[in-house]
Scaffold this motif. Structure first.
Motif, short mmCIF file in Angstrom:
data_model
loop_
_atom_site.label_atom_id
_atom_site.label_comp_id
_atom_site.label_asym_id
_atom_site.label_seq_id
_atom_site.Cartn_x
_atom_site.Cartn_y
_atom_site.Cartn_z
N TRP A 88 -0.33 -16.57 3.31
CA TRP A 88 0.73 -16.01 4.15
C TRP A 88 0.66 -14.49 4.27
O TRP A 88 1.38 -13.90 5.07
CB TRP A 88 2.10 -16.41 3.61
CG TRP A 88 2.46 -17.83 3.92
CD1 TRP A 88 2.34 -18.90 3.09
CD2 TRP A 88 2.98 -18.33 5.14
NE1 TRP A 88 2.76 -20.04 3.72
CE2 TRP A 88 3.17 -19.72 4.99
CE3 TRP A 88 3.32 -17.76 6.36
CZ2 TRP A 88 3.67 -20.53 6.00
CZ3 TRP A 88 3.82 -18.57 7.37
CH2 TRP A 88 3.99 -19.94 7.18
N ILE A 89 -0.17 -13.83 3.47
CA ILE A 89 -0.22 -12.36 3.50
C ILE A 89 -1.40 -11.90 4.35
O ILE A 89 -2.55 -12.17 4.02
CB ILE A 89 -0.32 -11.78 2.07
CG1 ILE A 89 0.95 -12.14 1.29
CG2 ILE A 89 -0.53 -10.27 2.13
CD1 ILE A 89 0.94 -11.68 -0.16
N THR A 93 -0.19 -3.36 1.13
CA THR A 93 -0.41 -1.97 0.76
C THR A 93 0.32 -1.70 -0.54
O THR A 93 1.50 -2.05 -0.68
CB THR A 93 0.14 -1.03 1.86
OG1 THR A 93 -0.46 -1.36 3.11
CG2 THR A 93 -0.15 0.42 1.53
N VAL A 94 -0.38 -1.09 -1.48
CA VAL A 94 0.21 -0.75 -2.77
C VAL A 94 0.19 0.76 -2.90
O VAL A 94 -0.86 1.39 -2.78
CB VAL A 94 -0.57 -1.40 -3.94
CG1 VAL A 94 0.06 -1.04 -5.28
CG2 VAL A 94 -0.63 -2.91 -3.76
N VAL A 95 1.38 1.34 -3.13
CA VAL A 95 1.53 2.79 -3.18
C VAL A 95 2.11 3.19 -4.53
O VAL A 95 3.10 2.61 -4.98
CB VAL A 95 2.48 3.28 -2.05
CG1 VAL A 95 2.66 4.78 -2.11
CG2 VAL A 95 1.96 2.84 -0.69
N LYS A 96 1.48 4.19 -5.16
CA LYS A 96 2.01 4.74 -6.40
C LYS A 96 3.02 5.83 -6.06
O LYS A 96 2.73 6.72 -5.28
CB LYS A 96 0.89 5.37 -7.23
CG LYS A 96 -0.14 4.40 -7.71
CD LYS A 96 -1.23 5.14 -8.48
CE LYS A 96 -2.34 4.21 -8.89
NZ LYS A 96 -3.40 4.91 -9.64
N ARG A 97 4.20 5.72 -6.66
CA ARG A 97 5.23 6.75 -6.53
C ARG A 97 5.41 7.36 -7.92
O ARG A 97 6.18 6.82 -8.72
CB ARG A 97 6.53 6.16 -6.03
CG ARG A 97 6.49 5.69 -4.60
CD ARG A 97 7.86 5.15 -4.24
NE ARG A 97 7.96 4.91 -2.82
CZ ARG A 97 8.97 4.27 -2.28
NH1 ARG A 97 9.95 3.79 -3.03
NH2 ARG A 97 9.02 4.09 -0.99
N LEU A 98 4.66 8.42 -8.15
CA LEU A 98 4.70 9.03 -9.47
C LEU A 98 6.09 9.57 -9.76
O LEU A 98 6.76 10.03 -8.86
CB LEU A 98 3.65 10.14 -9.57
CG LEU A 98 2.21 9.65 -9.47
CD1 LEU A 98 1.25 10.83 -9.47
CD2 LEU A 98 1.86 8.69 -10.59
N ILE A 104 5.13 -2.00 -3.00
CA ILE A 104 4.22 -2.97 -2.39
C ILE A 104 4.79 -3.36 -1.04
O ILE A 104 5.92 -3.86 -0.95
CB ILE A 104 4.04 -4.23 -3.27
CG1 ILE A 104 3.47 -3.83 -4.63
CG2 ILE A 104 3.17 -5.26 -2.58
CD1 ILE A 104 3.38 -4.99 -5.62
N LYS A 105 4.01 -3.09 0.01
CA LYS A 105 4.41 -3.46 1.38
C LYS A 105 3.53 -4.63 1.80
O LYS A 105 2.31 -4.55 1.74
CB LYS A 105 4.19 -2.30 2.34
CG LYS A 105 5.03 -1.08 2.04
CD LYS A 105 4.72 0.02 3.03
CE LYS A 105 5.48 1.27 2.72
NZ LYS A 105 5.19 2.34 3.71
N VAL A 106 4.18 -5.70 2.25
CA VAL A 106 3.45 -6.91 2.63
C VAL A 106 3.70 -7.21 4.10
O VAL A 106 4.85 -7.26 4.56
CB VAL A 106 3.90 -8.11 1.76
CG1 VAL A 106 3.30 -9.41 2.27
CG2 VAL A 106 3.51 -7.87 0.31
#
Length: 145
Positions: A88-89, A93-98, A104-106
Motif C-alpha cells: 500500500w505504500i 520519506t523519513v526525516v530527522k528532526r534533530l 515519516i511521511k507516507v
C-alpha cells in the motif's frame, strides 16, 4: 650548510603538518564516537503523516525505529526502502528532526480497480500493482476486471 638547514625546516614543517592531520583525524573519530553514544541524539518521538492504509501501528512496526536509538546512526534511506516494500505504500520519506524526533511521511497507493484472481477480489492501482485482497466490509466501489 645552508641547504641542510633548509631541508631540516622542510622536514620539520612536513612532520608537524602530518602530526596535525593525525591529531585532527583522531579528534574527529573520538567526537563521532561520543556523539553516537550521546543521550542528546536519541530518538524520543516518531511522528507519522499518513492517511488510510497501512495503519500507523503497522508503519511503526515496519520502520524498525525504536525510542532510544541514535539519530546520527539512523539510515533514513534504508528505513524508506523498507517501508516501500509494503504493497500500500507508494513512497516513504523519513526525516530527522534533530535532536530527537523522526518524521515519516507516507504516500499511499490508491486502488483503481478490482481484479478477480482464483475466486477472490483484489485491489489494483493504476500502475497495475496488486495491493491487497478485498476483506469483508471493504469498499467495492471500483470497476471490476
Amino acid at each position: 650548510m645552508r641547504n641542510n638547514s633548509r631541508s631540516s625546516r622542510t622536514f620539520l614543517r612536513c612532520s608537524l603538518w602530518g602530526l596535525g592531520m593525525i591529531v585532527s583525524t583522531l579528534a574527529v573519530y573520538v567526537l563521532s564516537c561520543a556523539l553516537a553514544r550521546s543521550p542528546l541524539f536519541r530518538v524520543a518521538q516518531v511522528d507519522l503523516e499518513t492517511f488510510g492504509r497501512p495503519e500507523p501501528d503497522e508503519i511503526r512496526s515496519m520502520c524498525g525505529i525504536r525510542p532510544g536509538m541514535n539519530m546520527l546512526t539512523l539510515d533514513t534511506e534504508e528505513v524508506s526502502s523498507r517501508l516501500e516494500t509494503h504493497p500500500w505504500i507508494q513512497h516513504a520519506t523519513v526525516v530527522k528532526r534533530l535532536p530527537d524526533q523522526i518524521l515519516i511521511k507516507v504516500l499511499e497507493r490508491k486502488p483503481a480497480v478490482l481484479v478477480g484472481v482464483h475466486g477472490s477480489l483484489y485491489y489494483m492501482d493504476a500502475e497495475g500493482k496488486i495491493l491487497d485482497r478485498v476483506r469483508p466490509g471493504g469498499s467495492l466501489d471500483f470497476p471490476v476486471i
